[in-house]
Enzyme design. Structure first.
Site, mmCIF file in Angstrom:
data_model
loop_
_atom_site.group_PDB
_atom_site.id
_atom_site.type_symbol
_atom_site.label_atom_id
_atom_site.label_comp_id
_atom_site.label_asym_id
_atom_site.label_seq_id
_atom_site.Cartn_x
_atom_site.Cartn_y
_atom_site.Cartn_z
ATOM 1 N N ASP A 57 -10.074 -4.323 -5.031
ATOM 2 C CA ASP A 57 -9.501 -3.536 -3.943
ATOM 3 C C ASP A 57 -10.392 -2.318 -3.688
ATOM 4 O O ASP A 57 -10.581 -1.486 -4.586
ATOM 5 C CB ASP A 57 -8.087 -3.077 -4.319
ATOM 6 C CG ASP A 57 -7.330 -2.472 -3.148
ATOM 7 O OD1 ASP A 57 -7.929 -1.670 -2.402
ATOM 8 O OD2 ASP A 57 -6.134 -2.781 -2.998
ATOM 9 N N HIS B 216 -7.800 -5.412 -0.369
ATOM 10 C CA HIS B 216 -6.644 -4.560 -0.102
ATOM 11 C C HIS B 216 -5.734 -5.261 0.902
ATOM 12 O O HIS B 216 -6.109 -5.483 2.051
ATOM 13 C CB HIS B 216 -7.086 -3.207 0.451
ATOM 14 C CG HIS B 216 -5.962 -2.215 0.543
ATOM 15 N ND1 HIS B 216 -5.475 -1.547 -0.558
ATOM 16 C CD2 HIS B 216 -5.214 -1.792 1.593
ATOM 17 C CE1 HIS B 216 -4.485 -0.746 -0.188
ATOM 18 N NE2 HIS B 216 -4.307 -0.884 1.117
ATOM 19 N N SER C 119 0.829 -1.200 0.000
ATOM 20 C CA SER C 119 0.000 0.000 0.000
ATOM 21 C C SER C 119 0.869 1.257 0.000
ATOM 22 O O SER C 119 1.599 1.503 -0.950
ATOM 23 C CB SER C 119 -0.966 -0.050 1.192
ATOM 24 O OG SER C 119 -1.993 0.894 1.055
#
Length: 303
Positions: free
Chosen positions: A247, A276, A120
Site C-alpha cells: 500500500d 490501496h 481508508s
C-alpha cells in the site's frame, strides 16, 4: 498500478441507490444511499478520503453483500454527496459522531443485525468508533472490517506526501481546497482563504483548516486524537483489518502486528499485494479479493 487501475477502470453494475437525507443535531445533513433487499441484515459502508457512495470500491462491496441477501447502506460524509453541507465543519478521519448517527438511524429502522465496512479514512473512523464504544457498542453491530487503513494518521500523512505519491496527494489536496473555497463563498465571515493557494501538502491543509475547524490545536493534535491505532486495544467487536504490504499510503506503524498479538477481537491481515483499496481479482463473479475476504469474515458463523 494496483492502486490506480481499479480506481480508474473498474465499472460495477449495481442496482441504483435510493437516497435518504437525515438531519444532524447541529442542523446539517447526511445523505444515505440504500439498496434494500428486504433483509434483516444490513451492512453499512464508509468510504475513503474525498470518496462517496458511488466509488467503484463502495459499489463493489455493496453488490457483493446484496447478492448474499444483505441490505446496503452506503453513506456520504458531509460535503461528499455532491452538495456542500450547511455548517462550517465538514468531515474528518475521527468524525465518529456522524457514523454513530447513521448507525442509530439504521437501528431505528428495525435492523437487529448490522455489520460495518470501512475503507481508508472510513476504516479509521470505524475502528475509532468501536474503540470509543468499548463494550458499550450497540448489540446490533455484529462484526466490522476495515480495509487499507491509515492507522497512524500522522505517519501516513507524511508517507502520502513523499515524492513517489505526489499524484495522489495533489489530487486529494486540490479537491479539498476546492471544497474550502466553495464553503468560504457561502461563509466569508467564518472562513479565511487568503493563504489557501500557498498550501502544498495535506498536513499543511490539516494544520490550516481541518484542525481548527473541528476543534483541534493543530494537525498533529488532530492526528494524535483521531488515529485509530490508539483505540484498537479497546475494541470489543469482532474486527478484521486488511492492509496490503504494498500500500503506497501506509507507513510502517500501520501494520501493528505485535500490538495486536493475542487481541481477542481484532485480527490484522497483511497480504503482500493489493495496493490501496485495490485487491483486484478476476473471476466470473467479478468480485475483488477484498470483497470475497470481507464477505467470508462477516458471514462466517463462529462455533
Amino acid at each position: 498500478m494496483e492502486t490506480i487501475l481499479p480506481a480508474l477502470l473498474r465499472r460495477v453494475k449495481f442496482i441504483p441507490y435510493q437516497r435518504e437525507r437525515i438531519t444532524t443535531q447541529d442542523d446539517d445533513f447526511l445523505d444515505l444511499d440504500w439498496v434494500v433487499n428486504n433483509s434483516e441484515r444490513l451492512v453499512i459502508i464508509s468510504h475513503g478520503l474525498e470518496g462517496n457512495s458511488h466509488k467503484p470500491y463502495v459499489r463493489g462491496m455493496g453488490k457483493a453483500f446484496y447478492e448474499n441477501n444483505y441490505d446496503i447502506l452506503a453513506w456520504n460524509y458531509r460535503g461528499c454527496s455532491g452538495e456542500s453541507n450547511r455548517q462550517l465543519r465538514f468531515y474528518h478521519s475521527g468524525a465518529t459522531d456522524d457514523l454513530d448517527l447513521v448507525i442509530q438511524h439504521a437501528i431505528g429502522k428495525g435492523y437487529k443485525h448490522i455489520d460495518l465496512v470501512g475503507f481508508s479514512l472510513g476504516g479509521n473512523m470505524t475502528l475509532k468508533f468501536l474503540g470509543e464504544k468499548k463494550n458499550e457498542a450497540y448489540p446490533e453491530i455484529r462484526k466490522a472490517v476495515a480495509i487499507s487503513v491509515p492507522l497512524n494518521l500522522h505517519s501516513s500523512c507524511i508517507k502520502i506526501s513523499e515524492p513517489d505519491n505526489i499524484i495522489y496527494s495533489k489530487r486529494f489536496l486540490n479537491n479539498l481546497k476546492q471544497k474550502v473555497s466553495l464553503k468560504a463563498k457561502a461563509m466569508p465571515d467564518l472562513l479565511d482563504t487568503k493563504g489557501l493557494n500557498k498550501i502544498k501538502t495535506l498536513m499543511a491543509f490539516d494544520d490550516a483548516y481541518t484542525a481548527p475547524i473541528h476543534g483541534f490545536k493543530n494537525a498533529v493534535d488532530y492526528y494524535n486524537k483521531c488515529s485509530s491505532l490508539y483505540f484498537l486495544k479497546d475494541i470489543q467487536t469482532p474486527t478484521l483489518i486488511i492492509n496490503a504490504l504494498n500500500d503506497p499510503f501506509l507507513a510502517a506503524d500501520c501494520y501493528p502486528i505485535e500490538k495486536l498479538y493475542g487481541h481477542e477481537y481484532v485480527t490484522l491481515e497483511t497480504p503482500t499485494y493489493g495496493g490501496h483499496v485495490g485487491f483486484t481479482a478476476f473471476n466470473k463473479q467479478k468480485m475483488f479479493w477484498s470483497e470475497q475476504r470481507t464477505l467470508a469474515f462477516i458471514t462466517k458463523t463462529d462455533s
